[in-house]
Design a protein around this motif. Structure first.
Motif, PDB file in Angstrom:
ATOM      1  N   PHE A 382      43.675  18.931  34.092  1.00 59.74           N
ATOM      2  CA  PHE A 382      44.597  20.014  33.739  1.00 59.74           C
ATOM      3  C   PHE A 382      43.898  21.356  33.914  1.00 59.74           C
ATOM      4  O   PHE A 382      42.670  21.419  34.070  1.00 59.74           O
ATOM      5  CB  PHE A 382      45.098  19.865  32.303  1.00 59.74           C
ATOM      6  CG  PHE A 382      44.039  20.039  31.252  1.00 59.74           C
ATOM      7  CD1 PHE A 382      43.814  21.282  30.652  1.00 59.74           C
ATOM      8  CD2 PHE A 382      43.256  18.955  30.843  1.00 59.74           C
ATOM      9  CE1 PHE A 382      42.838  21.444  29.691  1.00 59.74           C
ATOM     10  CE2 PHE A 382      42.276  19.115  29.876  1.00 59.74           C
ATOM     11  CZ  PHE A 382      42.067  20.360  29.300  1.00 59.74           C
ATOM     12  N   THR A 383      44.708  22.429  33.892  1.00 57.98           N
ATOM     13  CA  THR A 383      44.181  23.778  34.081  1.00 57.98           C
ATOM     14  C   THR A 383      44.548  24.660  32.895  1.00 57.98           C
ATOM     15  O   THR A 383      45.698  24.696  32.477  1.00 57.98           O
ATOM     16  CB  THR A 383      44.743  24.412  35.369  1.00 57.98           C
ATOM     17  OG1 THR A 383      44.347  23.623  36.485  1.00 57.98           O
ATOM     18  CG2 THR A 383      44.211  25.839  35.551  1.00 57.98           C
ATOM     19  N   LEU A 384      43.555  25.350  32.373  1.00 60.40           N
ATOM     20  CA  LEU A 384      43.755  26.372  31.351  1.00 60.40           C
ATOM     21  C   LEU A 384      43.830  27.717  32.065  1.00 60.40           C
ATOM     22  O   LEU A 384      42.992  28.015  32.921  1.00 60.40           O
ATOM     23  CB  LEU A 384      42.581  26.390  30.378  1.00 60.40           C
ATOM     24  CG  LEU A 384      42.480  25.240  29.374  1.00 60.40           C
ATOM     25  CD1 LEU A 384      41.018  24.948  29.060  1.00 60.40           C
ATOM     26  CD2 LEU A 384      43.223  25.602  28.103  1.00 60.40           C
ATOM     27  N   GLN A 385      44.822  28.530  31.727  1.00 57.97           N
ATOM     28  CA  GLN A 385      44.935  29.816  32.407  1.00 57.97           C
ATOM     29  C   GLN A 385      45.187  30.959  31.442  1.00 57.97           C
ATOM     30  O   GLN A 385      45.897  30.816  30.458  1.00 57.97           O
ATOM     31  CB  GLN A 385      46.040  29.789  33.470  1.00 57.97           C
ATOM     32  CG  GLN A 385      47.434  29.495  32.960  1.00 57.97           C
ATOM     33  CD  GLN A 385      48.501  29.691  34.036  1.00 57.97           C
ATOM     34  OE1 GLN A 385      48.883  30.802  34.365  1.00 57.97           O
ATOM     35  NE2 GLN A 385      48.967  28.565  34.592  1.00 57.97           N
ATOM     36  N   ASP A 386      44.557  32.090  31.720  1.00 57.15           N
ATOM     37  CA  ASP A 386      44.791  33.362  31.037  1.00 57.15           C
ATOM     38  C   ASP A 386      44.462  34.474  32.025  1.00 57.15           C
ATOM     39  O   ASP A 386      43.700  34.269  32.977  1.00 57.15           O
ATOM     40  CB  ASP A 386      43.942  33.481  29.773  1.00 57.15           C
ATOM     41  CG  ASP A 386      44.630  32.878  28.561  1.00 57.15           C
ATOM     42  OD1 ASP A 386      45.470  33.564  27.967  1.00 57.15           O
ATOM     43  OD2 ASP A 386      44.347  31.704  28.234  1.00 57.15           O
ATOM     44  N   PRO A 387      45.040  35.662  31.816  1.00 56.67           N
ATOM     45  CA  PRO A 387      44.891  36.730  32.804  1.00 56.67           C
ATOM     46  C   PRO A 387      43.456  37.207  33.010  1.00 56.67           C
ATOM     47  O   PRO A 387      42.668  37.297  32.066  1.00 56.67           O
ATOM     48  CB  PRO A 387      45.749  37.864  32.225  1.00 56.67           C
ATOM     49  CG  PRO A 387      46.748  37.172  31.371  1.00 56.67           C
ATOM     50  CD  PRO A 387      45.996  36.034  30.758  1.00 56.67           C
ATOM     51  N   GLN A 388      43.167  37.510  34.265  1.00 58.89           N
ATOM     52  CA  GLN A 388      41.860  38.078  34.588  1.00 58.89           C
ATOM     53  C   GLN A 388      41.700  39.421  33.874  1.00 58.89           C
ATOM     54  O   GLN A 388      42.646  40.171  33.711  1.00 58.89           O
ATOM     55  CB  GLN A 388      41.760  38.303  36.096  1.00 58.89           C
ATOM     56  CG  GLN A 388      42.856  39.191  36.670  1.00 58.89           C
ATOM     57  CD  GLN A 388      42.856  39.234  38.181  1.00 58.89           C
ATOM     58  OE1 GLN A 388      41.987  38.663  38.824  1.00 58.89           O
ATOM     59  NE2 GLN A 388      43.824  39.926  38.766  1.00 58.89           N
ATOM     60  N   GLY A 389      40.516  39.665  33.387  1.00 59.08           N
ATOM     61  CA  GLY A 389      40.254  40.911  32.679  1.00 59.08           C
ATOM     62  C   GLY A 389      40.428  40.805  31.175  1.00 59.08           C
ATOM     63  O   GLY A 389      39.957  41.671  30.442  1.00 59.08           O
ATOM     64  N   TRP A 390      41.090  39.756  30.703  1.00 58.09           N
ATOM     65  CA  TRP A 390      41.245  39.578  29.257  1.00 58.09           C
ATOM     66  C   TRP A 390      39.990  38.836  28.772  1.00 58.09           C
ATOM     67  O   TRP A 390      40.000  37.623  28.578  1.00 58.09           O
ATOM     68  CB  TRP A 390      42.495  38.777  28.942  1.00 58.09           C
ATOM     69  CG  TRP A 390      43.782  39.492  29.237  1.00 58.09           C
ATOM     70  CD1 TRP A 390      43.960  40.591  30.025  1.00 58.09           C
ATOM     71  CD2 TRP A 390      45.074  39.151  28.737  1.00 58.09           C
ATOM     72  NE1 TRP A 390      45.285  40.948  30.056  1.00 58.09           N
ATOM     73  CE2 TRP A 390      45.989  40.088  29.274  1.00 58.09           C
ATOM     74  CE3 TRP A 390      45.547  38.156  27.898  1.00 58.09           C
ATOM     75  CZ2 TRP A 390      47.355  40.049  28.987  1.00 58.09           C
ATOM     76  CZ3 TRP A 390      46.904  38.105  27.614  1.00 58.09           C
ATOM     77  CH2 TRP A 390      47.800  39.048  28.152  1.00 58.09           C
ATOM     78  N   ASN A 391      38.923  39.576  28.559  1.00 54.59           N
ATOM     79  CA  ASN A 391      37.603  38.991  28.373  1.00 54.59           C
ATOM     80  C   ASN A 391      37.546  37.934  27.276  1.00 54.59           C
ATOM     81  O   ASN A 391      36.960  36.862  27.446  1.00 54.59           O
ATOM     82  CB  ASN A 391      36.581  40.088  28.045  1.00 54.59           C
ATOM     83  CG  ASN A 391      36.508  41.146  29.127  1.00 54.59           C
ATOM     84  OD1 ASN A 391      37.189  41.059  30.143  1.00 54.59           O
ATOM     85  ND2 ASN A 391      35.685  42.159  28.910  1.00 54.59           N
ATOM     86  N   ASP A 392      38.127  38.242  26.117  1.00 60.37           N
ATOM     87  CA  ASP A 392      38.047  37.299  25.005  1.00 60.37           C
ATOM     88  C   ASP A 392      38.808  36.012  25.290  1.00 60.37           C
ATOM     89  O   ASP A 392      38.344  34.915  24.982  1.00 60.37           O
ATOM     90  CB  ASP A 392      38.530  37.950  23.712  1.00 60.37           C
ATOM     91  CG  ASP A 392      39.882  38.637  23.845  1.00 60.37           C
ATOM     92  OD1 ASP A 392      40.323  38.904  24.984  1.00 60.37           O
ATOM     93  OD2 ASP A 392      40.501  38.934  22.807  1.00 60.37           O
ATOM     94  N   TYR A 393      39.977  36.159  25.909  1.00 58.11           N
ATOM     95  CA  TYR A 393      40.789  34.980  26.193  1.00 58.11           C
ATOM     96  C   TYR A 393      40.179  34.135  27.312  1.00 58.11           C
ATOM     97  O   TYR A 393      40.180  32.897  27.261  1.00 58.11           O
ATOM     98  CB  TYR A 393      42.222  35.388  26.539  1.00 58.11           C
ATOM     99  CG  TYR A 393      43.071  35.644  25.312  1.00 58.11           C
ATOM    100  CD1 TYR A 393      44.244  34.952  25.073  1.00 58.11           C
ATOM    101  CD2 TYR A 393      42.672  36.574  24.363  1.00 58.11           C
ATOM    102  CE1 TYR A 393      45.001  35.176  23.935  1.00 58.11           C
ATOM    103  CE2 TYR A 393      43.414  36.814  23.223  1.00 58.11           C
ATOM    104  CZ  TYR A 393      44.581  36.109  23.013  1.00 58.11           C
ATOM    105  OH  TYR A 393      45.314  36.332  21.876  1.00 58.11           O
ATOM    106  N   VAL A 394      39.654  34.784  28.335  1.00 57.95           N
ATOM    107  CA  VAL A 394      39.032  34.047  29.434  1.00 57.95           C
ATOM    108  C   VAL A 394      37.778  33.325  28.939  1.00 57.95           C
ATOM    109  O   VAL A 394      37.555  32.154  29.263  1.00 57.95           O
ATOM    110  CB  VAL A 394      38.706  34.987  30.607  1.00 57.95           C
ATOM    111  CG1 VAL A 394      37.884  34.257  31.662  1.00 57.95           C
ATOM    112  CG2 VAL A 394      40.000  35.513  31.235  1.00 57.95           C
ATOM    113  N   THR A 395      36.978  34.012  28.137  1.00 56.63           N
ATOM    114  CA  THR A 395      35.804  33.348  27.554  1.00 56.63           C
ATOM    115  C   THR A 395      36.243  32.173  26.687  1.00 56.63           C
ATOM    116  O   THR A 395      35.625  31.104  26.701  1.00 56.63           O
ATOM    117  CB  THR A 395      34.987  34.333  26.704  1.00 56.63           C
ATOM    118  OG1 THR A 395      34.541  35.409  27.532  1.00 56.63           O
ATOM    119  CG2 THR A 395      33.780  33.656  26.076  1.00 56.63           C
ATOM    120  N   GLY A 396      37.335  32.360  25.957  1.00 56.95           N
ATOM    121  CA  GLY A 396      37.860  31.300  25.105  1.00 56.95           C
ATOM    122  C   GLY A 396      38.232  30.052  25.876  1.00 56.95           C
ATOM    123  O   GLY A 396      37.856  28.932  25.488  1.00 56.95           O
TER     124      GLY A 396
END
Length: 559
Positions: A382-396
């Motif tokens: 599966f793939t987890l996705q969040d917008p590029q540049g959203w540092n906290d969410y991407v790190t999460g």
């Protein structure tokens, strides 16, 4: 980055159930000075595309006005409900608001001597027009108001609803009121950009360009002259660019996540730079698509829930901007302690890899060369996705993907589309899993409504839902959410909420991962009077309805 719903949903405390709430202009604008001066720069990190087209329609949540937050200074609500502090309601365009005992009727007294920015008087007719516009145009009903009737009653306006609005008082009261004399000729209020914005707010648009938006203070604002003469709204490509602007003083007010905020922002000017995460009842969750593999299998959802490292999330993804999420109900603490069901009071999240593997084995999962295989014989991917540049969410999501790979052997990938694509994917169900926030209020109803209410599926438009993005379908949960919202006493609400918590813990419709404070950054070099941990009259988020309240409470530094 962390974005929130356009209309913050906040319930007033039960103790004020049928109490009339009154207020005068001075209560809402105590910081107003006799003359306006100086300027403040407000910024977002959503990219230049937001400024490509001027859209001042407050019902278009993705338009420039609502995305940047400057619409909050043009259009105003009847009242502002505080999600922190004492959850108080401050009358705004209304001088008084009063609910009946079961919250199915609201009586509003319009504030006198208010003018629209084009000089015409604001009247009860504008309130009636705005709510009837929402009633007759479902696409504008962003808060699910379910109005049945709106009418004048002497000097007042009376709004009736088909169901109790106890849990949605903020949705009702914080609607942007628009002028009948302008909007009655708008053919399609769901699409019109309303470039010639007419509002009751303290500012009007001075200039709009791809470089930014400049608002100028009105000299005839009902709440007194705004303390800030100009508000400048800018867009940066990402959090990194906006952080540099905050560090240099190019930007005064923002809402972004900052890694190690003390070192990277506060310490750059410890006398003036302030970072505040207002602790509200809203967790971040891994929202999973329950209609497709692998998250349509409750065993897999449970297993993932058992291996998430929430301490790492708080420290590495959120830089300790808020407390670690510890209770299995997903309710943030200590804010929500009073709402946690007795059976879960002392139940906290623990990493249990062996237990997770047993749950999977019992459900027919196997492993081949270390890779997790589902009961049908297919590798779990599966793939987890969040917008590029959203540092906290991407790190999460990177932390989650690594944890799941290393403990369970599932092929967890990470994708970072642009924000517009991500929002579209979430609404249409074109995702496996995303890290997402929930709504907040003075009770946990919104937490569970956001991930368990199947009514949103029934209300889908063109295949897009406005909440319950994981499309979890449980009739019992939906009925309990309705029961809580329509209950007439605390005992009934508590009973329903306890049952909701049990379903949430046992069926894992979404995977709670961290707390979600309302973050904001501001400096006190030019103005003081900002909300803070010690003065929680509002959150400091410049995109929320309370942003106008914050502006009107500011005072020039040194005065």
């Amino acid at each position: 980055m962390r974005l929130r719903k356009t209309l913050v949903t906040v319930s007033a405390i039960a103790a004020i159930s049928a109490l009339a709430l009154t207020g005068c202009a001075s209560n809402g604008s105590s910081g107003a000075t006799s003359s306006s001066g100086g300027s403040l720069t407000v910024a977002k990190p959503d990219g230049a595309a937001i400024l490509a087209t001027q859209i001042n329609n407050p019902f278009i949540t993705t338009g420039s006005g609502m995305s940047l937050g400057y619409d909050r200074m043009l259009y105003e609500p009847l009242a502002i409900v505080n999600p922190v502090g004492k959850n108080e309601t401050t009358p705004w365009l209304a001088s008084k608001v009063k609910w009946n005992s079961d919250y199915t009727q609201l009586t509003v007294t319009p504030r006198a001597n208010v003018k629209w920015s084009d000089g015409k008087p604001f009247t009860a007719d504008d309130i009636v027009f705005t709510y009837n516009l929402i009633k007759s145009t479902p696409a504008l009903d962003l808060g699910g108001l379910k109005l049945t009737d709106v009418k004048k009653d002497g000097d007042n306006v009376v709004l009736n609803f088909s169901e109790s609005k106890f849990v949605k008082q903020g949705d009702v009261l914080q609607v942007a009121i628009v002028p009948e004399h302008q909007w009655q000729s708008i053919a399609d209020p769901t699409k019109d950009a309303v470039k010639n914005a007419v509002g009751t707010g303290p500012y009007t648009i001075k200039t709009f360009s791809s470089q930014g938006v400049v608002l100028k203070a009105r000299s005839d604002y009902w709440g007194g002259k705004p303390p800030v003469a100009e508000l400048k709204y800018l867009e940066y490509n990402d959090n990194t660019g906006l952080l540099r602007a905050l560090q240099s003083g190019e930007t005064d007010w923002a809402q972004i996540f900052i890694t190690d905020y003390q070192k990277n922002y506060v310490d750059k000017d410890p006398k003036h730079n302030v970072f505040w995460g207002a602790n509200v009842l809203s967790p971040d969750m891994i929202v999973v698509n329950t209609t497709k593999a692998p998250f349509n299998n409750v065993a897999f959802r449970k297993a993932v829930n058992m291996v998430i490292d929430r301490k790492a999330h708080a420290e590495k993804a959120r830089s300790n901007a808020g407390p670690e999420l510890t209770n299995v109900t997903g309710i943030p603490q200590p804010t929500g302690d009073q709402y946690i069901a007795p059976e879960y009071k002392d139940q906290t999240f623990k990493i249990d890899v062996d237990g997770a593997k047993k749950v999977l084995t019992d459900a027919g999962y196997t492993w081949k060369d270390g890779a997790l295989i589902d009961p049908s014989g297919s590798p779990v991917s599966f793939t987890l996705q969040d917008p590029q540049g959203w540092n906290d969410y991407v790190t999460g999501i990177q932390l989650v993907a690594t944890q799941i790979k290393s403990t369970l052997g599932a092929d967890a990938k990470v994708a970072t589309p642009d924000a517009d694509t991500w929002f579209a994917n979430v609404a249409s169900g074109s995702f496996d899993a995303v890290l997402h926030w929930t709504g907040s209020g003075s009770n946990p109803w919104h937490i569970y409504d956001d991930v368990m209410n199947s009514s949103y599926i029934d209300q889908a438009a063109d295949g897009k839902v406005s909440d319950n993005f994981g499309r979890y379908n449980n009739p019992e949960a939906t009925a309990l959410l309705k029961e809580y919202a329509q209950a007439s006493d605390d005992a009934s609400r508590t009973a329903a909420l306890n049952k909701l918590q049990k379903i949430f813990v046992e069926d894992v419709p979404a995977i709670p991962i961290g707390t979600h404070p309302q973050l904001a950054e501001y400096d006190t070099r030019k103005f003081t009077g900002w909300p803070s941990e010690s003065n929680q009259y509002a959150t400091a988020d410049p995109t929320q309805p309370s942003a106008v309240q914050v502006i009107m409470n500011l005072k020039p530094a040194g005065k």
